[in-house]
Design an enzyme around this catalytic site. Structure first.
Site, mmCIF file in Angstrom:
data_model
loop_
_atom_site.group_PDB
_atom_site.id
_atom_site.type_symbol
_atom_site.label_atom_id
_atom_site.label_comp_id
_atom_site.label_asym_id
_atom_site.label_seq_id
_atom_site.Cartn_x
_atom_site.Cartn_y
_atom_site.Cartn_z
ATOM 1 N N GLN A 62 19.807 5.362 2.464
ATOM 2 C CA GLN A 62 20.083 4.289 1.502
ATOM 3 C C GLN A 62 20.798 4.833 0.270
ATOM 4 O O GLN A 62 21.772 4.256 -0.209
ATOM 5 C CB GLN A 62 18.746 3.672 1.021
ATOM 6 C CG GLN A 62 18.085 2.794 2.029
ATOM 7 C CD GLN A 62 18.810 1.476 2.138
ATOM 8 O OE1 GLN A 62 18.798 0.673 1.233
ATOM 9 N NE2 GLN A 62 19.471 1.278 3.229
ATOM 10 N N GLY A 89 17.342 0.573 -2.610
ATOM 11 C CA GLY A 89 18.559 0.193 -1.900
ATOM 12 C C GLY A 89 19.782 0.182 -2.795
ATOM 13 O O GLY A 89 20.886 0.444 -2.352
ATOM 14 N N GLU A 90 19.590 -0.157 -4.051
ATOM 15 C CA GLU A 90 20.754 -0.332 -4.926
ATOM 16 C C GLU A 90 20.910 0.790 -5.946
ATOM 17 O O GLU A 90 21.968 0.962 -6.539
ATOM 18 C CB GLU A 90 20.648 -1.706 -5.599
ATOM 19 C CG GLU A 90 20.548 -2.760 -4.511
ATOM 20 C CD GLU A 90 20.542 -4.188 -4.983
ATOM 21 O OE1 GLU A 90 21.636 -4.732 -5.144
ATOM 22 O OE2 GLU A 90 19.451 -4.751 -5.178
ATOM 23 N N LEU A 93 8.997 6.730 0.630
ATOM 24 C CA LEU A 93 8.153 6.398 1.779
ATOM 25 C C LEU A 93 8.604 7.100 3.045
ATOM 26 O O LEU A 93 7.807 7.411 3.910
ATOM 27 C CB LEU A 93 8.134 4.882 1.987
ATOM 28 C CG LEU A 93 7.650 4.099 0.752
ATOM 29 C CD1 LEU A 93 7.763 2.607 0.991
ATOM 30 C CD2 LEU A 93 6.215 4.466 0.409
ATOM 31 N N ASN A 94 9.915 7.304 3.147
ATOM 32 C CA ASN A 94 10.457 7.983 4.320
ATOM 33 C C ASN A 94 11.741 8.685 3.880
ATOM 34 O O ASN A 94 12.741 8.028 3.568
ATOM 35 C CB ASN A 94 10.749 6.959 5.428
ATOM 36 C CG ASN A 94 11.334 7.602 6.676
ATOM 37 O OD1 ASN A 94 12.063 8.588 6.599
ATOM 38 N ND2 ASN A 94 11.023 7.045 7.827
ATOM 39 N N PRO A 95 11.722 10.006 3.838
ATOM 40 C CA PRO A 95 12.886 10.731 3.308
ATOM 41 C C PRO A 95 14.174 10.485 4.092
ATOM 42 O O PRO A 95 15.257 10.555 3.509
ATOM 43 C CB PRO A 95 12.479 12.204 3.423
ATOM 44 C CG PRO A 95 11.003 12.202 3.565
ATOM 45 C CD PRO A 95 10.615 10.891 4.183
ATOM 46 N N GLY A 143 11.905 0.007 -5.203
ATOM 47 C CA GLY A 143 13.031 -0.169 -4.283
ATOM 48 C C GLY A 143 14.163 0.781 -4.617
ATOM 49 O O GLY A 143 14.385 1.105 -5.783
ATOM 50 N N PHE A 170 24.330 -6.335 1.756
ATOM 51 C CA PHE A 170 24.794 -5.906 0.421
ATOM 52 C C PHE A 170 24.917 -7.041 -0.592
ATOM 53 O O PHE A 170 25.580 -6.901 -1.611
ATOM 54 C CB PHE A 170 26.135 -5.149 0.532
ATOM 55 C CG PHE A 170 26.136 -4.099 1.602
ATOM 56 C CD1 PHE A 170 25.322 -2.983 1.495
ATOM 57 C CD2 PHE A 170 26.924 -4.233 2.744
ATOM 58 C CE1 PHE A 170 25.296 -2.025 2.487
ATOM 59 C CE2 PHE A 170 26.892 -3.276 3.752
ATOM 60 C CZ PHE A 170 26.086 -2.167 3.618
HETATM 61 MO MO1 MOS Z 1 21.600 -7.259 -2.979
HETATM 62 S S1 MOS Z 1 23.318 -7.408 -4.095
HETATM 63 O O1 MOS Z 1 20.476 -8.134 -3.856
HETATM 64 O O2 MOS Z 1 21.826 -7.508 -1.367
#
Ligand code: MOS
Length: 767
Positions: free
Chosen positions: A668, A733-734, A660-662, A731, A275
């Site tokens: 995420q 993730g965030e 890419l993968n549900p 991406g 994170f």
């Molecule tokens: Mo992230 S805050 O770039 O792991």
């Protein structure tokens, strides 16, 4: 981070705006966007069975022969000088091998500091590490004890006696504002940006809101504590580390300890959450130095309190957010300025104004961040840096303006969606905020919202609906490489020093490689987590998937060229234009013409064929404006008796390119939304203003959402591919965290009529 850099970035953008897009990476859409077989399937994590069975080795489960254990002693004053140091009781405690303080610590330089442009520099703090008797912040490591067991080390650490001569320290946010600094840039973007006269437009606007929003510090609480085991063999160093920066950590340690990069190996196959907090901090450097001194492997695992003491978190902020609009609700002015912390020895400017620069159109804008130099552990990147707290201010303000205009807040947002980037004028690569908002509103049942706040009551509970938008920029890092090996049995292996923090990196890249080479999932393996492999970039800024995808794609191009050469004139596809498909070279115009990998390698008498490649420089995101969008909807109930807030429903509607993968994507996004829920309602790092000491360094006192706090979370996406990125993906993730805190605050307002501009929304603020 300088004016020179601002000028350089601006001129690269100008030049890239002039060259034809087809010359640039992403200029021609990735052919796999329309040829997905494994990509897009809900493949369960390939490492799932290993984790479920306890066979996935995490750092502190990997023992080294002869290892001993380290425990840190943390300073109890903020600034000061050590005046007395007595280690005798610790040294004579059972099992103790060595006590290290500034007196016997080897002399070390400052670790190369994380920076926008040097991707090999991993350091988060520019302070010396146990080099002198000076203390710079409360909790700093001032001694380390090595012992045979962790318990012996911890106990002996408690016996180290230290007296300090304290000095005056800056620990109060409010007091430091007078001395705030103005940095020229925030990462690669200019800090102070103006378009038109935003103050004048605000004064003249038909409708306006102008308020201050406050967010507290937040701390990293990855489920896996930070931990490292370091072992020297002569001048070779082996480090097991829980890190999201494998290759930069190897480079940084090599520089610091005066050995060659090839002599340092950092291994980190599984990471229990990063994170942004799992970079290079003091504990790894202390462990490496200690291992050299004692001549044995040293393991140093931080306690939960230790993570609060020496690993930075998210800065507190105070943000002014002003919006002006004309009678139709079109924005005339967007002003987003404020204060946050970034000590002189820190690296993270917490860019909370960046989202407000790209998400809505307006006639005028002003953005400026000022930084305070407090004497604290340097704040760092934390999930969705900038946007998490910036979107709280912006999207609360949009809701306030909609309320003041008596307009539906989704409608107000839809009226201000830009056609191009509102500041740079750059073309969007792909932009689906409108669809994310409308799809989300429909799925959520937004029309059931009662516009008048505080009017829906169900016994003790006031009910409300809220929404917010969010955005996060696309990133692909320069330089990440992969090694691709094709074997005579037709299987392939891809490897690089990527980081698996729980996202499903290997799973998704296995799916990708299978499609890229025209193989089945079972024929591909993906290996990561070791600096001895081809150098990958850090897992940061939601960039890892696109970066590796660019490298795999480049490696496949190289492989195709090699295979064509090996296949020779006897090949059925000789002289034809070929692609990698169906487990071999396939004629683009006549797919019946085909030459299998096995046949090619067998004819050439080769056991395997290996290529290494990096993706092209990531110019696409300087040429195009590349952002993902979020639309978050939620339903809350607030007890009229206690002020308690419960989130009953949460929906995220995302526009993030190809998914890419549900399964891994939804994981995420949900995880990000749960972090947003914590930011909204419970998370807060509490500093004692007198001492600068963090007062709640434990999961008992720092409240992250627990299962009963988290409702069913619905996640949907547009799935529209981005024609400018590898695989059409951006991406994610965030992205999930952006907008969540505002959506919850807006729902609380709708339920109660109370506007909370000061996070977290605790019950005292609603009574
Ligand atoms: Mo992230 S805050 O770039 O792991």
């Amino acid at each position: 981070m300088s004016r020179v850099q601002n000028a350089a970035v601006a001129s690269v953008r100008t030049v890239l705006g002039l060259v034809p897009a087809r010359w640039l990476p992403g200029g021609t859409p990735d052919e796999l966007i329309n040829r997905q077989v494994e990509i897009g399937r809900p493949t369960p994590r390939l490492d799932g069975p290993l984790k479920a069975q306890g066979r996935a080795p995490f750092v502190t489960e990997t023992a080294m022969d002869g290892q001993c254990h380290a425990a840190l002693v943390h300073s109890t004053v903020t600034r000061g000088r050590i005046t007395r140091l007595d280690t005798r009781a610790a040294e004579s405690s059972p099992g103790v091998l060595l006590v290290i303080t500034y007196r016997n610590m080897p002399r070390l330089d400052i670790v190369p500091m994380l920076a926008g442009l040097n991707l090999n520099a991993p350091g988060n703090s520019g302070l010396p590490i146990m080099q002198d008797p000076e203390v710079r912040y409360n909790g700093q490591a001032v001694a380390v004890v090595l012992a045979e067991t962790p318990e012996q080390a911890e106990h002996a650490a408690s016996l180290v006696e230290i007296d300090y001569a304290p000095r005056t320290a800056a620990t109060v946010f409010e007091d430091a504002k007078a001395g705030a600094r103005t940095l020229p840039s925030l990462l690669v973007e200019k800090n102070h940006v103006t378009v038109g006269d935003a103050e004048r437009e605000l004064r003249r606007a038909d409708h306006r809101v102008d308020n201050i929003y406050r967010t507290p510090g937040h701390h990293h609480n990855a489920i896996e504590l930070h931990g490292v085991t370091a072992a020297w063999d002569g001048d070779s160093l082996l480090v097991h580390d829980s890190t999201q920066m494998i290759a930069p950590t190897a480079s940084g340690l090599a520089t610091l300890f005066g050995v060659r990069r090839e002599q340092v190996r950092v291994v980190s196959p599984f990471i229990g959450g990063g994170f942004g907090g799992k970079g290079l901090w003091d504990h790894q450097i202390i462990a490496v130095a200690a291992a050299r001194m004692i001549g044995r492997p040293v393991r140093l695992r931080l306690t939960r309190e230790g993570v609060y003491r020496i690993i930075g978190g998210r800065t507190p902020s105070e943000q002014r957010m002003a919006l002006g609009a004309d009678a139709q609700g079109r924005f005339a002015s967007v002003i987003h300025t404020g204060y946050s912390v970034m000590p002189l020895y820190g690296t993270c400017p917490e860019p909370y104004t960046l989202g407000s620069r790209s998400i809505y159109a307006s006639r005028s804008f002003e953005f400026l961040q000022r930084h305070l130099d407090l004497d604290i552990v340097p704040n760092t990147f934390m999930r969705t840096p900038g946007e998490t707290i910036g979107s709280f201010a912006l999207e609360s303000a949009v809701d306030e303006l909609a309320h003041e205009m008596d307009l539906d807040p989704v409608e107000l947002r839809l009226r201000n969606i830009p056609e191009r980037h509102p500041i740079s004028g750059q073309e969007f690569s792909q932009h689906g905020l409108r669809q994310a908002l409308t799809d989300g509103a429909e799925r959520f049942g937004w029309t059931r919202r009662e516009p008048k706040p505080g009017t829906v009551r169900d016994g003790e509970w006031l009910r409300g609906l809220g929404c917010a938008a969010g955005s996060f920029p696309y990133a692909r890092m320069p330089g990440g490489s992969v090694r691709l090996t094709l074997r005579r049995d037709g299987t392939a292996e891809v490897s690089c020093s990527a980081q698996e923090m729980g996202m499903g990196v290997a799973t998704v890249q296995t799916q990708h490689t299978a499609d890229r080479l025209g193989l089945s999932l079972e024929q591909v393996t993906f290996t990561l987590g070791d600096s001895a492999l081809a150098t990958a970039t850090s897992a940061a800024g939601s960039s890892q998937t696109a970066t590796i995808a660019g490298a795999v794609s480049a490696a496949a191009d190289k492989l195709r060229a090699e295979l064509v050469r090996l296949a020779g004139r006897d090949s059925p596809v000789a002289g034809r234009t070929v692609r990698l498909a169906g487990g071999g070279l396939s004629d683009v115009d006549d797919p019946a013409r085909h030459d299998g990998y096995r046949e090619i390698l067998a004819r050439a008498g080769r056991d395997e064929l290996t290529v290494t490649a990096s993706g092209p420089p990531p110019l696409e995101f300087l040429r195009f404006s590349m952002h993902s969008s979020a639309a978050v909807f939620c339903e809350v109930r607030v007890s009229a008796v206690t002020g308690e807030v419960r989130v009953d429903r949460l929906l995220g509607s995302f526009d993030c390119g190809t998914v890419l993968n549900p399964v891994t994507a939804a994981g995420q996004l949900r995880g990000g939304m749960i972090m947003g829920l914590g930011v909204a309602l419970t998370e807060e790092t509490l500093f004692d203003a007198r001492s600068g000491r963090i007062m709640n360094p434990s999961l008992a006192d720092y409240h992250i959402p627990a299962h009963l706090d988290v409702p069913q979370i619905d996640v949907i996406w547009t799935g529209i591919p981005d024609p400018r990125s590898p695989l059409g993906a951006r991406g994610l993730g965030e992205l999930g965290t952006a907008g969540v805190a505002a959506a919850i605050a807006n729902a609380v307002f709708n339920a109660t009529g109370t506007r909370v501009r000061d996070l977290p929304i605790t019950l005292d603020k609603l009574l």
